[in-house]
Structure formats: C-alpha cells, structure tokens
Design a protein around this motif. Structure first.
Motif, PDB file in Angstrom:
ATOM      1  N   ILE A 111      34.121  39.552  40.033  1.00  0.00           N
ATOM      2  CA  ILE A 111      34.090  38.302  39.671  1.00  0.00           C
ATOM      3  C   ILE A 111      35.721  37.874  38.636  1.00  0.00           C
ATOM      4  O   ILE A 111      36.076  36.973  38.688  1.00  0.00           O
ATOM      5  N   SER A 112      35.994  39.061  38.256  1.00  0.00           N
ATOM      6  CA  SER A 112      37.337  38.988  37.500  1.00  0.00           C
ATOM      7  C   SER A 112      38.520  38.570  38.492  1.00  0.00           C
ATOM      8  O   SER A 112      39.539  38.088  38.023  1.00  0.00           O
ATOM      9  N   LYS A 113      38.233  38.876  39.894  1.00  0.00           N
ATOM     10  CA  LYS A 113      39.229  38.466  40.747  1.00  0.00           C
ATOM     11  C   LYS A 113      39.234  36.794  40.975  1.00  0.00           C
ATOM     12  O   LYS A 113      40.269  36.277  41.354  1.00  0.00           O
ATOM     13  N   MET A 304      43.850  41.488  28.424  1.00  0.00           N
ATOM     14  CA  MET A 304      43.393  40.626  29.389  1.00  0.00           C
ATOM     15  C   MET A 304      44.415  39.796  29.954  1.00  0.00           C
ATOM     16  O   MET A 304      44.453  39.424  31.190  1.00  0.00           O
ATOM     17  N   LYS A 305      45.465  39.275  29.127  1.00  0.00           N
ATOM     18  CA  LYS A 305      46.778  38.821  29.703  1.00  0.00           C
ATOM     19  C   LYS A 305      47.379  39.631  30.838  1.00  0.00           C
ATOM     20  O   LYS A 305      47.997  39.271  31.688  1.00  0.00           O
ATOM     21  N   LYS A 306      47.270  41.128  30.539  1.00  0.00           N
ATOM     22  CA  LYS A 306      48.119  41.631  31.563  1.00  0.00           C
ATOM     23  C   LYS A 306      47.144  42.237  32.669  1.00  0.00           C
ATOM     24  O   LYS A 306      47.857  43.084  33.462  1.00  0.00           O
ATOM     25  N   PHE A 307      45.978  41.879  32.522  1.00  0.00           N
ATOM     26  CA  PHE A 307      44.900  42.279  33.512  1.00  0.00           C
ATOM     27  C   PHE A 307      45.536  41.832  35.009  1.00  0.00           C
ATOM     28  O   PHE A 307      45.612  40.701  35.161  1.00  0.00           O
ATOM     29  N   ASP A 308      45.531  42.759  35.945  1.00  0.00           N
ATOM     30  CA  ASP A 308      45.792  42.470  37.372  1.00  0.00           C
ATOM     31  C   ASP A 308      44.654  42.136  37.989  1.00  0.00           C
ATOM     32  O   ASP A 308      43.584  42.815  38.593  1.00  0.00           O
TER      33      ASP A 308
END
Lengths: 316, 328
Positions: A111-113, A304-308
């Motif tokens: 889902i995060s993608k 979260m901002k840096k999350f790939d």
C-alpha cells in the motif's frame, strides 16, 4: 486535509482490531489489569496476617519496640501498584507492536507504494496514522482505567474519594503518554528499517535499555528487582560511584521517572496526599516524557518524508 | 547411518554460516556481550566503592578512638557478581534464541527451500538435528565470549582470579544457559513453522517470552510477603530465618500457590539453578556441587525437560507435511 487524516486514522483503528496478535496481547493486558487488583488485594491481606503472626511471635519472645503496621494505613490505590509494572512491561510492548503494525502492514501489502499516487500527502498520511495510534491507545487506557476503578471498589468495598479518583486518572494519563512513546518508536522503526524483523527487534532493544540497563546503571538493581514496585522504592545509591552516575543519568531514565511518578500517585512508598505537589515534584519526568513524544513524532514524520516508495519487497 | 551424519553436518554448517551473517543476530549478540560487560563492571565498581567507603569509615572511627566499633570488611564473592549476567541471559539470551529460531525457518520459508528439502530423501530428524547443531555452535560461541568477558572483568576490575571450583561453576552456568537459550530457539522454530505469517509467529513468540521471562517471575516476586518492604519485611521486624519459616508455615496454601506460579516458567527454574550454583542464594554460597545439586537437581530436570519437549515438538511440527506445504 483533516478529512483525509481522519479517514487514515479510522482505517488504522479498524485494521488494528483485525490483527489477531494485537488482540491476543490486548487480552493479556486487560487480564493483567484485572489480576493486578486481585494480586494487590491478596498480597495485602496476606501480609496483614503475616504481620499479626509476627507480632505474636515477637511478643512471645519478649521483644519490645515492635514496628508499627504500615500496611493498614496504605492508601487504597496502592493495591494497584503492579499496574505500574504491567504498563511498563506489557503495555509498552503492546504499544511497540501497535506502532510496528501500523506502517509495516502497509509496507508488506504494498500500500505504501501506491497510496501517494492518490491525492494524499505523506504528512497527511503519517498524521492520520499517528492519530489512529493515539485513539487505539486512548481506548485501551480508558478500558484499563475503568477496570481498575471498578475492581478497586469491588475489592475494598467502598468508593474512591475525589482525590483518589483524580490521582488514578492522572496515573492513567501519564501511562498513556508513556505508551505513546513506545508506539512512536515502533512506528519510526517500521518506516525507517529495511527489514521487517529488524523493525521489530530494534525498538525492543531500546525498550530493554530504557527498562533495565539505564535503571541498573543508576541504582545497581538487577533486572528482576526492577519489576518489583517495592524494591524500586527502596533504592538509594549506596556508594559514590552510583551517586555520581545517578546524578548524570537518572534525569534521562524514562522508566525510572515513570515508575517514580506512578508510585507517588498510587501511594506506594512515602504517602503524599497532595496531588499537585506530586506533579510539581515530578515535573522533570513529565517534561521528559512529553519531549520524547514530540521528538519521536517529528522523527516519524521526517522518516516518512524520506521513505522510498519505490522500495522492493520488505525483507523478512 | 553415514549418510545421515553427513546430511546433519551439511545442514548444521549451512545454518551456522547463514546465521552468523545475519545483522539481526550480530546486533543482539553485541548487545548481550555489552550488557554482560556493563553488569559485571557495575558490580565490580560497586564493590570497590563499598571497600573505599569502608576504609574511610574505619579511618574516621580510628581517629575518634573507637577501634572496637569497626565493622567487618565487606567480602567480595566473584560469582555473586554474575547475578546481572544471569538475569540478562534470561531476558536477552532468550531473545537471541527466538531470533535464531525465527531466522532459521524464515530463510527457508521465504525462499521456499524447506519444501524442496522435504521433497528430497532427507529425514525430518536430520533437518531438525542439523539446524539444532548449527545454531548450538553459535549459541555456545556467544556464551563462550560472555564467559571470557566475565572471567577477565572479574580478574581485571574486581582483582580476583577465579579458582578451579569457581571456573567449573561458571562453566555449568553457561552450559545451563545453553539449554535455556536453545529452548527458545526450538519454541521460535515451532511457531515459525506453524504460522503462515512469520511476523505473527515472531510476535506470538515475544508474547510467550514476555509471559515466561517477565510476567510469571514478576507475579511470584511481588506476591512474596518478604518483598513488601524495601530490604525485606522479616528483616525490618528483626525476625531470623527459622522464625520466618515457622511463621510462613501457617501460610502454606498461599506459598504453594505462589511457588506453583513461579514453577510454571522455565526462566524461574533456570534462575534458581544458577543462583544456587553461583551462591547468589546465600544458603549455597561457598558450598560444593554435591550439596547444591542435592536441592537443585529438580530445576535442572525441569530446564532440560522444557528443552527436550520443545525439540520433539519441533520434530512433530516439521513432520506434518500438510502444514509445511500448504500452511494450514
């Protein structure tokens, strides 16, 4: 903006209550809340009787100056003393798992993608997650408060006074803040760790450092002694080495600050009836808890901002 | 038979190589070694400070001309400083066992190699034994590192070289620690095999760990009437041990319940056994092993039985091909 945050928060709340492992740990926590009152009550009754037997024995041997019965004057709330330990043991582990699942579930499902291809920003998404976690923890703590309140009335046979109710309420509010720290720790590592198992084990290692290592450095108490609210109360540095270390580390020792505040509110150890005085005496500890919450929320938003979002499957 | 032996050796070697490369395992091992070092350093410094405080008190008393009131010098029992180490092995050692068991199965499940291995003419017992032996080497290696750290810190900071009896006792502590850690290895392997979701298996294992290692011993400890006052209730009432036993005999039902709660945990048996060997429990301090095992053999049997039961349970779970192949 708030509509999206609330939507993520609601979804978070529902999804957690579908997790079997979360439900299992929640049941254990609720059961221990119930048992806590019973254990406290049963132990208090037994020690009362043991005291009476000891007095008879001492009188028989002709001893004078028999110490007074301090158990008789112990405040009603003191039978909940085990709750301090259960919150810092089971509650904080439960909170880590809530925080961990909150984001890891989305990472595993992918889902995060895709979620950010919709009209939701990373900040809104993570704020929704954090709000959802707050709501779940607030619900758990409210249930625990109600159980403690009702069970203590049932066991002692008389209602709590206004001052006692306020103390119990403050104790649970502080406990909620304490649990939020660990939930945020779980969330932070769920976002920033590359592997699923490391995301779970890293906050547990930090939990062990907070719960056992720092208190051992400041008091020389071994891990098992740190699980007994009474031994914690009896700690006093017995050498220069520990006096120096205590002065440096103790203000930052989260679990000790929480346990001291909890013990004062529940009346374990020296009795202080003035609630405001207890809060003032422990203001540094409260400030530490609030600062850590702020720091970890910021850390979660930052990671979260840096999350790939293009990451490959999360490792096991 | 020869084939079986070489199969076990191959699996054991693979297990060893895979686990030693795991970041998670290395993180936990470094953490445990650090805690062992911190724990013994803290107790050694604590003792040194106590001696320094004692010397300054003696000097003050001598200057005041009160030499007759000088108390006896605090004694250092090197094995007693192992208390923190034993308790950290109870907590972190168990987690190391859990992570090794989890990694051992999750690697195979993730790559679906377990199904492949089981479809070959390899006995289930050989797989289990291979995994057990491979991970045993790792656990023994970790414990050996802990043992050397303990020995040299007690020597270096505490200033005491352990005698041969103390070294044997230290070796026994580490042997029983190996049994204890391997129980959690088997438990975690069972759950990782049993559950479809590895994450759920790991969390359930941590819940069992929480119950065995922390909650049950905590309940027993806080229910102990003597623990209701800092420093001990009976001590505060000036009651000696025989009198205490006489009083507590009247509360036998309560004490039996409390003891039964404690005995349901492997951790408590492990702790009792090692506290007896190291003399942390005063009754056994300085006693020979025959005297210690006369009382503690039951705890040893319990620890070993827990391990054996978990080992055979793992065998039973892995033998259930339906569970492994279809996950139901």
């Amino acid at each position: 903006m708030w509509k999206k945050i609330l939507s993520v928060s609601r979804n978070e709340f529902r999804a957690l209550f579908k997790e079997k492992t979360f439900i299992l740990l929640l049941i254990i926590f609720i059961l221990m809340t119930i048992f806590s009152t019973y254990i406290g009550w049963s132990t208090k009754n037994t020690i009362e009787k043991v005291y009476q037997e000891t007095v008879i024995k001492l009188k028989e041997s002709g001893a004078s100056g028999i110490p007074l019965d301090t158990f008789l004057i112990a405040p009603a709330l003191s039978i909940l003393k085990n709750m301090i330990v259960y919150i810092f043991l089971i509650g904080s582990l439960l909170a880590i798992i809530i925080g961990h699942f909150s984001f890891m579930r989305d990472r595993i499902a992918g889902i995060s993608k895709i979620v950010f291809s919709r009209t939701i920003s990373r900040k809104e998404f993570i704020t929704g997650k954090i709000t959802g976690i707050f709501n779940v923890l607030a619900l758990i703590i409210s249930v625990s408060f109600i159980i403690s309140y009702v069970s203590i009335i049932l066991v002692t046979g008389h209602p709590l006074s206004g001052n006692e109710t306020i103390k119990l309420l403050i104790f649970y509010l502080i406990s909620l803040a304490y649990l939020i720290i660990f939930a945020m720790l779980g969330l932070f590592f769920a976002i920033s760790s590359r592997s699923e198992s490391l995301a779970l084990v890293n906050p547990i290692i930090i939990w062990i450092i907070i719960s056992f290592v720092l208190p051992q450095l400041t008091s020389a108490l071994n891990p098992s002694a740190l699980l007994n609210p009474v031994s914690i109360q009896g700690v006093a540095p017995h050498s220069r080495f520990f006096t120096i270390i205590q002065e440096v580390i103790k203000p930052f020792s989260l679990s000790e600050n929480y346990k001291e505040l909890g013990s004062s509110l529940l009346g374990v150890g020296p009795i202080n009836t003035n609630t405001l005085q207890i809060i003032i005496n422990n203001s540094a500890g409260i400030l530490l808890i609030l600062s850590l919450i702020g720091l970890l929320i910021y850390g979660s938003i930052f990671s979260m901002k840096k999350f790939d979002v293009c990451e490959e499957e999360v490792d096991g | 038979m020869g084939n079986s032996k070489s199969t076990v050796a191959v699996i054991a070697r693979k297990e060893y190589r895979d686990s030693i490369k795991s970041k998670l395992f290395l993180t936990l091992v470094s953490f445990l070694i650090l805690l062992i070092v911190v724990s013994i350093v803290v107790s050694s410094f604590d003792f040194k400070s106590q001696v320094a405080d004692y010397r300054s008190s003696v000097k003050i008393l001598e200057d005041m001309g009160k030499s007759s009131e000088i108390p006896s010098m605090p004694q250092f029992f090197p094995l007693k400083s192992m208390r923190g180490v034993i308790e950290y092995i109870e907590i972190i050692g168990a987690i190391i066992g859990i992570i090794l068991g989890y990694l051992s199965i999750s690697r195979e499940k993730g790559k679906r190699t377990l199904q492949l291995v089981l479809s070959r003419p390899i006995k289930t017992a050989d797989i289990i034994t291979g995994k057990f032996i491979g991970n045993s080497f790792l656990v023994l290696l970790v414990l050996l590192a802990g043992l050397f750290s303990a020995f040299f810190i007690i020597w270096g900071i505490g200033g005491l070289l352990l005698n041969i009896i103390e070294v044997i006792k230290l070796l026994l502590v580490f042997l029983f620690s190996y049994f204890y850690i391997m129980f959690f290895f088997c438990l975690s392997s069972i759950l990782s095999l049993w559950f479809k979701s590895l994450s759920n298996a790991l969390i359930i294992c941590f819940i069992i760990w929480l119950i065995f290692v922390l909650i049950i011993p905590q309940i027993g400890d806080t229910m102990d009437p003597d623990n209701q006052i800092p420093g001990g209730f009976f001590k505060s009432m000036n009651i000696d041990k025989p009198q205490e036993e006489e009083i507590m005999a009247k509360f036998s039902t309560y004490e039996t319940t409390r003891n039964a709660i404690e005995e349901s945990s492997i951790t408590k048996h492990y702790e009792r056994l090692n506290f007896a060997i190291t003399g942390i429990k005063e009754k056994y301090n300085g006693k020979d092993l025959r005297f210690i095992f006369k009382d503690s053999w039951k705890d040893l049997v319990w620890v070993f039985s827990f391990l054996l039961a978990a080992y055979f349970m793992e065998y039973a779970v892995l033998s259930n091909k339906r569970l492994i192949f279809y996950g139901d």
